[in-house]
Design a protein around this motif. Structure first.
Motif, PDB file in Angstrom:
ATOM      1  N   GLU A 289       5.939   2.736   8.487  1.00 58.69           N
ATOM      2  CA  GLU A 289       4.551   2.374   8.736  1.00 58.69           C
ATOM      3  C   GLU A 289       3.824   1.920   7.471  1.00 58.69           C
ATOM      4  OE1 GLU A 289       2.480   5.374  10.909  1.00 58.69           O
ATOM      5  OE2 GLU A 289       4.083   5.614  12.383  1.00 58.69           O
ATOM      6  N   SER A 290       4.515   1.887   6.349  1.00 54.27           N
ATOM      7  CA  SER A 290       3.876   1.469   5.093  1.00 54.27           C
ATOM      8  C   SER A 290       4.081  -0.019   4.855  1.00 54.27           C
ATOM      9  CB  SER A 290       4.449   2.264   3.917  1.00 54.27           C
ATOM     10  OG  SER A 290       5.701   1.733   3.525  1.00 54.27           O
ATOM     11  N   GLY A 291       3.261  -0.571   3.986  1.00 54.92           N
ATOM     12  CA  GLY A 291       3.419  -1.969   3.628  1.00 54.92           C
ATOM     13  C   GLY A 291       4.691  -2.255   2.857  1.00 54.92           C
ATOM     14  N   VAL A 292       5.252  -1.236   2.217  1.00 57.58           N
ATOM     15  CA  VAL A 292       6.502  -1.392   1.475  1.00 57.58           C
ATOM     16  C   VAL A 292       7.665  -1.724   2.391  1.00 57.58           C
ATOM     17  CG1 VAL A 292       8.136  -0.193  -0.040  1.00 57.58           C
ATOM     18  CG2 VAL A 292       5.700   0.237  -0.258  1.00 57.58           C
ATOM     19  N   TRP A 293       7.598  -1.226   3.608  1.00 59.38           N
ATOM     20  CA  TRP A 293       8.747  -1.332   4.495  1.00 59.38           C
ATOM     21  C   TRP A 293       9.170  -2.774   4.735  1.00 59.38           C
ATOM     22  CZ3 TRP A 293      12.548   1.528   5.292  1.00 59.38           C
ATOM     23  CH2 TRP A 293      13.349   1.435   6.426  1.00 59.38           C
TER      24      TRP A 293
ATOM     25  N   GLU B 269      10.054  -4.890  -8.047  1.00 59.30           N
ATOM     26  CA  GLU B 269       8.996  -3.921  -8.315  1.00 59.30           C
ATOM     27  C   GLU B 269       7.890  -4.048  -7.275  1.00 59.30           C
ATOM     28  OE1 GLU B 269       7.487  -3.522 -12.237  1.00 59.30           O
ATOM     29  OE2 GLU B 269       9.464  -3.764 -13.171  1.00 59.30           O
ATOM     30  N   LEU B 270       7.314  -2.900  -6.920  1.00 60.09           N
ATOM     31  CA  LEU B 270       6.295  -2.837  -5.886  1.00 60.09           C
ATOM     32  C   LEU B 270       5.003  -2.287  -6.494  1.00 60.09           C
ATOM     33  CD1 LEU B 270       8.610  -1.274  -3.172  1.00 60.09           C
ATOM     34  CD2 LEU B 270       8.040  -3.686  -3.449  1.00 60.09           C
ATOM     35  N   PRO B 271       4.135  -3.151  -7.008  1.00 60.74           N
ATOM     36  CA  PRO B 271       2.878  -2.684  -7.592  1.00 60.74           C
ATOM     37  C   PRO B 271       2.024  -1.942  -6.571  1.00 60.74           C
ATOM     38  CG  PRO B 271       3.308  -4.951  -8.226  1.00 60.74           C
ATOM     39  CD  PRO B 271       4.312  -4.603  -7.173  1.00 60.74           C
ATOM     40  N   ASP B 272       1.344  -0.897  -7.039  1.00 62.76           N
ATOM     41  CA  ASP B 272       0.461  -0.062  -6.216  1.00 62.76           C
ATOM     42  C   ASP B 272       1.204   0.780  -5.203  1.00 62.76           C
ATOM     43  OD1 ASP B 272      -1.700  -1.189  -7.562  1.00 62.76           O
ATOM     44  OD2 ASP B 272      -1.960  -2.776  -6.078  1.00 62.76           O
ATOM     45  N   SER B 273       2.512   0.896  -5.332  1.00 62.93           N
ATOM     46  CA  SER B 273       3.294   1.715  -4.409  1.00 62.93           C
ATOM     47  C   SER B 273       3.835   2.934  -5.129  1.00 62.93           C
ATOM     48  CB  SER B 273       4.460   0.904  -3.832  1.00 62.93           C
ATOM     49  OG  SER B 273       5.264   1.727  -3.020  1.00 62.93           O
ATOM     50  N   GLU B 274       3.908   4.066  -4.392  1.00 59.31           N
ATOM     51  CA  GLU B 274       4.468   5.286  -4.954  1.00 59.31           C
ATOM     52  C   GLU B 274       5.882   5.505  -4.408  1.00 59.31           C
ATOM     53  OE1 GLU B 274       4.485   7.866  -2.109  1.00 59.31           O
ATOM     54  OE2 GLU B 274       4.211   5.801  -1.465  1.00 59.31           O
ATOM     55  N   HIS B 275       6.303   6.745  -4.346  1.00 59.43           N
ATOM     56  CA  HIS B 275       7.706   7.066  -4.092  1.00 59.43           C
ATOM     57  C   HIS B 275       8.086   7.012  -2.615  1.00 59.43           C
ATOM     58  CE1 HIS B 275      11.519   8.838  -5.386  1.00 59.43           C
ATOM     59  NE2 HIS B 275      11.403   9.785  -4.485  1.00 59.43           N
TER      60      HIS B 275
ATOM     61  N   ARG C 141       0.835  -1.197   0.000  1.00 56.58           N
ATOM     62  CA  ARG C 141       0.000   0.000   0.000  1.00 56.58           C
ATOM     63  C   ARG C 141       0.868   1.243   0.000  1.00 56.58           C
ATOM     64  NH1 ARG C 141      -0.206   1.680   5.449  1.00 56.58           N
ATOM     65  NH2 ARG C 141       0.510   0.097   6.904  1.00 56.58           N
ATOM     66  N   SER C 142       0.292   2.359  -0.383  1.00 56.96           N
ATOM     67  CA  SER C 142       1.036   3.592  -0.544  1.00 56.96           C
ATOM     68  C   SER C 142       1.147   4.352   0.762  1.00 56.96           C
ATOM     69  CB  SER C 142       0.360   4.472  -1.603  1.00 56.96           C
ATOM     70  OG  SER C 142       0.359   3.821  -2.847  1.00 56.96           O
ATOM     71  N   ALA C 143       2.048   5.332   0.772  1.00 59.16           N
ATOM     72  CA  ALA C 143       2.244   6.200   1.926  1.00 59.16           C
ATOM     73  C   ALA C 143       1.906   7.628   1.544  1.00 59.16           C
ATOM     74  CB  ALA C 143       3.695   6.113   2.399  1.00 59.16           C
ATOM     75  N   ASP C 144       1.501   8.418   2.528  1.00 55.24           N
ATOM     76  CA  ASP C 144       1.218   9.830   2.321  1.00 55.24           C
ATOM     77  C   ASP C 144       2.527  10.591   2.475  1.00 55.24           C
ATOM     78  OD1 ASP C 144       0.502  12.486   2.458  1.00 55.24           O
ATOM     79  OD2 ASP C 144      -1.219  12.156   3.755  1.00 55.24           O
ATOM     80  N   PRO C 145       3.012  11.253   1.401  1.00 50.53           N
ATOM     81  CA  PRO C 145       4.309  11.925   1.499  1.00 50.53           C
ATOM     82  C   PRO C 145       4.344  13.003   2.561  1.00 50.53           C
ATOM     83  CG  PRO C 145       3.153  12.546  -0.512  1.00 50.53           C
ATOM     84  CD  PRO C 145       2.422  11.385   0.072  1.00 50.53           C
ATOM     85  N   ARG C 146       3.204  13.644   2.854  1.00 50.85           N
ATOM     86  CA  ARG C 146       3.199  14.699   3.864  1.00 50.85           C
ATOM     87  C   ARG C 146       3.525  14.145   5.236  1.00 50.85           C
ATOM     88  NH1 ARG C 146      -2.717  16.593   2.349  1.00 50.85           N
ATOM     89  NH2 ARG C 146      -2.794  14.311   2.273  1.00 50.85           N
ATOM     90  N   THR C 147       2.963  12.968   5.568  1.00 51.49           N
ATOM     91  CA  THR C 147       3.246  12.397   6.880  1.00 51.49           C
ATOM     92  C   THR C 147       4.636  11.781   6.928  1.00 51.49           C
ATOM     93  OG1 THR C 147       2.224  10.284   6.253  1.00 51.49           O
ATOM     94  CG2 THR C 147       0.806  11.935   7.265  1.00 51.49           C
ATOM     95  N   VAL C 148       5.090  11.220   5.827  1.00 52.41           N
ATOM     96  CA  VAL C 148       6.418  10.602   5.808  1.00 52.41           C
ATOM     97  C   VAL C 148       7.506  11.648   6.034  1.00 52.41           C
ATOM     98  CG1 VAL C 148       8.080   9.354   4.396  1.00 52.41           C
ATOM     99  CG2 VAL C 148       5.672   8.721   4.326  1.00 52.41           C
ATOM    100  N   LEU C 149       7.437  12.762   5.312  1.00 53.82           N
ATOM    101  CA  LEU C 149       8.501  13.763   5.368  1.00 53.82           C
ATOM    102  C   LEU C 149       8.474  14.570   6.656  1.00 53.82           C
ATOM    103  CD1 LEU C 149       8.440  15.056   1.683  1.00 53.82           C
ATOM    104  CD2 LEU C 149       9.982  13.374   2.700  1.00 53.82           C
ATOM    105  N   ASP C 150       7.317  14.654   7.309  1.00 53.66           N
ATOM    106  CA  ASP C 150       7.189  15.506   8.492  1.00 53.66           C
ATOM    107  C   ASP C 150       7.121  14.727   9.799  1.00 53.66           C
ATOM    108  OD1 ASP C 150       7.101  17.693   6.801  1.00 53.66           O
ATOM    109  OD2 ASP C 150       4.904  17.688   6.676  1.00 53.66           O
TER     110      ASP C 150
END
Length: 274
Positions: free
Chosen positions: A258-262, A245-251, A8-17
């Motif tokens: 806290e993301s599924g990519v981790w 490759e991580l389908p359905d995942s962004e940057h 699943r994707s992550a919200d860049p605003r919460t990740v960076l801050d």
């Protein structure tokens, strides 16, 4: 064919801050205020969990001054909780005195060269395995990690490149982040070809160290096709580079504990650390 699985994707605003606990120590590898690294160390190693190699985190942000190592704090804290000694490397970036060509590259080279010994001296005994570090780089930091491994393969155990900018000439043509590559190198590949020849991973064979690229298929900041082409060329030349490759995942999920990519990042790091 690249490996893949869903996340699943992550919200860049919460990740960076997102805040993180303060580092355990800070070391300086040069006189400039940006030539520093934040250190985090794990709990005491045991026979069941011996010390692991140092992970040097090279942050992204398209090499620009407005993005610094602080957004990798949660990532680094998570790695330390999992038993890894961690150094969050800072370096001069475009928009700062000395940033861009060649200062950004000089700093990364000097930092990765110096920080393992500085970390070993600063950490309590038994928290770090001997030997070269693993480089974990995201986005522009992934580019810098690959660049270092190409220049000094004996200095690294392996490279974990998360959504890296692997083709600077293509990134320039795509105008990623509104001229980020031109700001880094001082022009395009026709204007400063010697700089691209020295710094563009796509113009060299893959690093002669264990290298894994992870890239989300929904990445809007750094197109996944760039990594696909780089990995395909590496396989064609017989290099041992692998791409996941991580389908359905962004940057940004790649640097979000806290993301599924981790879980994919951690699995590759564990494999690389041995």
């Amino acid at each position: 064919m690249a490996e893949s699985f869903r996340t699943r994707s992550a919200d860049p605003r919460t990740v960076l801050d997102r805040p993180a606990p303060p580092p355990d120590a800070r070391v300086r590898y040069g006189p400039d205020p940006e030539q520093i690294a934040d250190l985090r160390w794990p709990a005491t190693a045991t026979a069941a969990a011996p010390p692991r190699p140092l992970v040097v985190v090279v942050h992204g942000g398209f090499w620009r001054a407005e993005y610094d190592r602080r957004h990798t704090g949660p990532l680094a804290a998570d790695l330390a909780e999992r038993g890894y000694p961690v150094a969050q490397l800072e370096y001069r970036r475009t928009g700062q005195p000395g940033g861009g060509w060649p200062g950004t590259f000089d700093d990364v080279a000097a930092g990765v060269d110096a920080v393992p010994a500085l970390a070993d001296a600063a950490m309590p005994a038994g928290r770090m395995a001997p030997g070269p570090p693993i480089l974990l780089g995201h986005s522009a930091g992934g580019h810098l990690a690959l660049w270092y491994a190409l220049a000094k393969p004996a200095g690294v155990r392996g490279v974990l490149a998360l959504a890296p900018v692997v083709d600077l000439a293509q990134a320039y043509r795509l105008d990623l982040d509104g001229g980020a590559v031109a700001a880094l190198l001082g022009g395009g590949p026709d204007e400063v070809p010697e700089r691209y020849a020295q710094t563009d991973p796509a113009r060299s064979a893959a690093p002669q160290v264990r290298t894994v690229i992870l890239h989300g298929t929904l990445d809007r900041q750094v197109p996944v096709e760039m990594s696909r082409r780089y990995a395909a060329e590496a396989r064609r030349t017989g290099a041992g580079l692998r791409m996941v490759e991580l389908p359905d995942s962004e940057h940004f999920g790649l640097v979000d504990p806290e993301s599924g990519v981790w879980s994919a990042v951690i699995a590759e790091l564990h494999s690389m650390a041995g």
